[in-house]
Write a protein that holds these residues in place. Structure first.
Motif, short mmCIF file in Angstrom:
data_model
loop_
_atom_site.label_atom_id
_atom_site.label_comp_id
_atom_site.label_asym_id
_atom_site.label_seq_id
_atom_site.Cartn_x
_atom_site.Cartn_y
_atom_site.Cartn_z
N CYS A 1 0.82 -1.22 0.00
CA CYS A 1 0.00 0.00 0.00
C CYS A 1 0.85 1.26 0.00
N LYS A 2 2.08 1.17 0.49
CA LYS A 2 2.92 2.36 0.57
C LYS A 2 3.56 2.72 -0.76
N THR A 3 3.57 1.83 -1.73
CA THR A 3 4.24 2.08 -3.00
C THR A 3 3.64 3.24 -3.78
N PRO A 4 2.30 3.30 -3.98
CA PRO A 4 1.75 4.46 -4.71
C PRO A 4 2.01 5.77 -3.98
N MET A 5 1.98 5.75 -2.66
CA MET A 5 2.24 6.98 -1.92
C MET A 5 3.70 7.40 -2.05
N ALA A 6 4.61 6.45 -2.13
CA ALA A 6 6.02 6.78 -2.30
C ALA A 6 6.27 7.40 -3.67
N ILE A 7 5.57 6.90 -4.68
CA ILE A 7 5.70 7.47 -6.00
C ILE A 7 5.19 8.91 -6.02
N GLN B 1 3.93 6.65 -15.87
CA GLN B 1 4.30 5.29 -16.26
C GLN B 1 4.19 4.33 -15.08
N ARG B 2 4.70 4.73 -13.93
CA ARG B 2 4.64 3.85 -12.76
C ARG B 2 3.22 3.67 -12.26
N SER B 3 2.41 4.72 -12.36
CA SER B 3 1.01 4.59 -11.95
C SER B 3 0.26 3.63 -12.85
N ARG B 4 0.55 3.69 -14.14
CA ARG B 4 -0.09 2.75 -15.07
C ARG B 4 0.35 1.33 -14.79
N GLU B 5 1.62 1.14 -14.47
CA GLU B 5 2.11 -0.21 -14.15
C GLU B 5 1.42 -0.74 -12.89
N LEU B 6 1.18 0.12 -11.91
CA LEU B 6 0.51 -0.34 -10.70
C LEU B 6 -0.98 -0.59 -10.92
N SER B 7 -1.59 0.13 -11.85
CA SER B 7 -3.01 -0.09 -12.11
C SER B 7 -3.26 -1.33 -12.95
N ASN B 8 -2.23 -1.81 -13.65
CA ASN B 8 -2.32 -3.05 -14.42
C ASN B 8 -1.38 -4.07 -13.78
#
Length: 105
Positions: free
Chosen positions: A31-37, A90-97
């Motif tokens: 859960c912390k990964t999107p917030m770190a980005i 790019q990283r947000s798209r990778e996390l959403s897929n």
């Protein structure tokens, strides 16, 4: 904890007798990964605001050298805005897929 380890081993090694391999393993994201980005992007944006302020101060100067340095610093400011934003998207798209991929070595 033991079933998590078996799932992890199945994802890393392609499966074992204790945990059969799945055809399409999903990427498990903390859960912390999107917030770190997002925090990283905000840090870049904070630097951009500071550089933009310095750029506008230099551009308002009376000499040509100050104005030229202000314009060049403004271009650096744009670069500091565009590349981190592209990385964030790019990283947000990778996390959403969430599809697990093997790392390129």
């Amino acid at each position: 904890a033991r079933s998590l380890r078996r799932t992890w081993c199945a994802m890393c090694t392609g499966g074992d007798a204790a945990a059969p391999a799945r055809a399409d393993p999903k990427l498990i994201v903390d859960c912390k990964t999107p917030m770190a980005i997002e925090r990283t992007l905000l840090r870049w944006m904070r630097s951009t605001v500071l550089l933009g302020s310095l750029s506008s101060l230099l551009m308002s100067g009376s000499s040509f050298d100050m104005q030229l340095n202000g314009v060049l610093l403004g271009l650096v400011c744009l670069i500091f805005t565009i590349f981190p934003l592209m990385s964030y998207v790019q990283r947000s798209r990778e996390l959403s897929n969430p599809r697990a991929r093997q790392p390129k070595v």
